[in-house]
Motif scaffolding. Sequence first.
Motif, PDB file in Angstrom:
ATOM      1  N   ALA A   1      11.323 -17.355 103.565  1.00  0.00           N
ATOM      2  CA  ALA A   1      11.006 -17.580 102.152  1.00  0.00           C
ATOM      3  C   ALA A   1       9.529 -17.337 101.878  1.00  0.00           C
ATOM      4  CB  ALA A   1      11.387 -19.002 101.750  1.00  0.00           C
ATOM      5  N   ALA A   2       8.696 -17.634 102.876  1.00  0.00           N
ATOM      6  CA  ALA A   2       7.253 -17.452 102.721  1.00  0.00           C
ATOM      7  C   ALA A   2       6.786 -16.054 103.104  1.00  0.00           C
ATOM      8  CB  ALA A   2       6.520 -18.495 103.567  1.00  0.00           C
TER       9      ALA A   2
ATOM     10  N   ASP B   1      12.177 -22.601  93.037  1.00  0.00           N
ATOM     11  CA  ASP B   1      12.275 -22.642  94.501  1.00  0.00           C
ATOM     12  C   ASP B   1      12.590 -21.255  95.045  1.00  0.00           C
ATOM     13  OD1 ASP B   1      11.916 -25.396  94.388  1.00  0.00           O
ATOM     14  OD2 ASP B   1      14.068 -25.796  94.281  1.00  0.00           O
ATOM     15  N   ARG B   2      11.867 -20.848  96.077  1.00  0.00           N
ATOM     16  CA  ARG B   2      12.128 -19.557  96.703  1.00  0.00           C
ATOM     17  C   ARG B   2      13.458 -19.589  97.463  1.00  0.00           C
ATOM     18  NH1 ARG B   2       8.196 -15.991  98.384  1.00  0.00           N
ATOM     19  NH2 ARG B   2       7.013 -16.822  96.620  1.00  0.00           N
TER      20      ARG B   2
ATOM     21  N   ARG C   1      19.638 -16.924  98.534  1.00  0.00           N
ATOM     22  CA  ARG C   1      18.671 -17.989  98.264  1.00  0.00           C
ATOM     23  C   ARG C   1      19.272 -19.382  98.399  1.00  0.00           C
ATOM     24  NH1 ARG C   1      15.137 -16.272  93.033  1.00  0.00           N
ATOM     25  NH2 ARG C   1      14.272 -18.358  93.418  1.00  0.00           N
TER      26      ARG C   1
ATOM     27  N   VAL D   1       3.268 -23.847 101.730  1.00  0.00           N
ATOM     28  CA  VAL D   1       4.717 -23.997 101.552  1.00  0.00           C
ATOM     29  C   VAL D   1       5.015 -25.466 101.305  1.00  0.00           C
ATOM     30  CG1 VAL D   1       7.013 -23.726 102.568  1.00  0.00           C
ATOM     31  CG2 VAL D   1       5.221 -22.052 103.071  1.00  0.00           C
TER      32      VAL D   1
ATOM     33  N   VAL E   1       4.751 -21.441  97.894  1.00  0.00           N
ATOM     34  CA  VAL E   1       6.192 -21.237  98.030  1.00  0.00           C
ATOM     35  C   VAL E   1       6.871 -22.603  98.079  1.00  0.00           C
ATOM     36  CG1 VAL E   1       8.014 -20.398  99.567  1.00  0.00           C
ATOM     37  CG2 VAL E   1       5.944 -19.031  99.213  1.00  0.00           C
ATOM     38  N   ARG E   2       7.888 -22.764  97.270  1.00  0.00           N
ATOM     39  CA  ARG E   2       8.652 -24.016  97.276  1.00  0.00           C
ATOM     40  C   ARG E   2      10.027 -23.768  97.886  1.00  0.00           C
ATOM     41  NH1 ARG E   2       6.700 -23.159  92.404  1.00  0.00           N
ATOM     42  NH2 ARG E   2       4.924 -24.380  91.655  1.00  0.00           N
TER      43      ARG E   2
END
Length: 410
Positions: A389-390, A133-134, A156, A84, A106-107
């Motif tokens: 997000a991850a 970006d997630r 998001r 991440v 994951v960003r």
Amino acid sequence: MRVALIIKTNYGGLWTVPQACALRDRGHDVVVICPPGGRLNARLTEAGIRTVASPFSFRFRPTPTTLIQLWQLRRLVHRLRVQVLYHHLYAATLAARLATVGMPMVRVQFVAGPAFLESRAVRVVERLLWRMDRAIVCGTRYTSRRYGELGVPAPRRPAVTSGLNLAWATADLPDDTAATRAEARAKARADLGLTPDQFAVIMVAYVYPPRKLAAHRNRAFKGHDVLLTAWQAFRSEHPDAVLMLVGGGSDQAGEAHRQDLMRRFGVGDDPSVRWVDTADDVRPYYRAADLSVSPSLSEGHGAPPEAALLDVPSIVSDAGGLPETVDETCGWVVPRDDAATLARALAHAYTEFRSGDLAARGLQARDRSHRHFDNRVSAVRMAQIVEHAAGVGGPPPEYAPPVTGKVFSR
């Protein structure tokens, strides 16, 4: 997870410390990539967070060096086996995205301030790049709305303030009681040569130079010129009042702009204005003040929550996230770049100072800051957003934003 935070500064950005600690305390392996040295590295080291020097200078110049440094940053991220990438401040965001194109990770972006979104050129670019970006953690609800205008779905772009260390305000006092705070205030005013009946106004902010790509072209975004213009009108009817400007230039160009402002407004010949260069500890200045002013043309949450921790209410402009920092019990909102209305708001606050009502606003401000700007709470929420997000854990709990103040119109 292996989480890497990227930030372009080694001096500011202290909000990354509690965020990094919250991620670490939840069991993740955390490393911060930033320029070497400086205050930020020292604070991270004290907190037990590993730091790595960034090979990228965060200067986007059309030279081979820029490409080489981005490639070196990519190799560093690969070598750290990052899962991440959590990037802070827009230059770091661009570097993180460009350096890791095609890499399986994951960003997540954290947006401390919305100024870059007020540039048309940046909005055009960001309308395309946000998809890398997630999640985009927005430091203000205003920022979240701006990203919504670019097409980012609401889930998001959660809004979470970076928050403050609530203990900072009284860490230098033997205890946190009303009597002790009153004693510290009396001492601070005496040390600064202020009498008990003098109305003291403060603005704490670095002086930034005008930026070509800023929405307010050829204007510095902190609004020192707006306050100084308003002050000239206000002081003509309130000659006993004092304005304390605390903060030097953000860099060499910022200092040159500060000197220009001092010449333009005759600060050297005006005994009602005191301009203090950057102070290592601003608490004595806040304690001596009756009112804080944030007249920015563009801003995140800025100084008001910090001022509030020391019982100081605020007048803020309606720029960015500033209206989110006060309500009708603890401050005023004025139109940005409107010196006349700001002067009237100063006069209204002065009247409350004389009646004794302004101090009550300060206590309300303190309570509000404790309820809405605790960085221990926000750091955990941000860690939950990064995890979600991850794909780790469920969505974070709903966030109840503070009530926004109404625009002053008297």
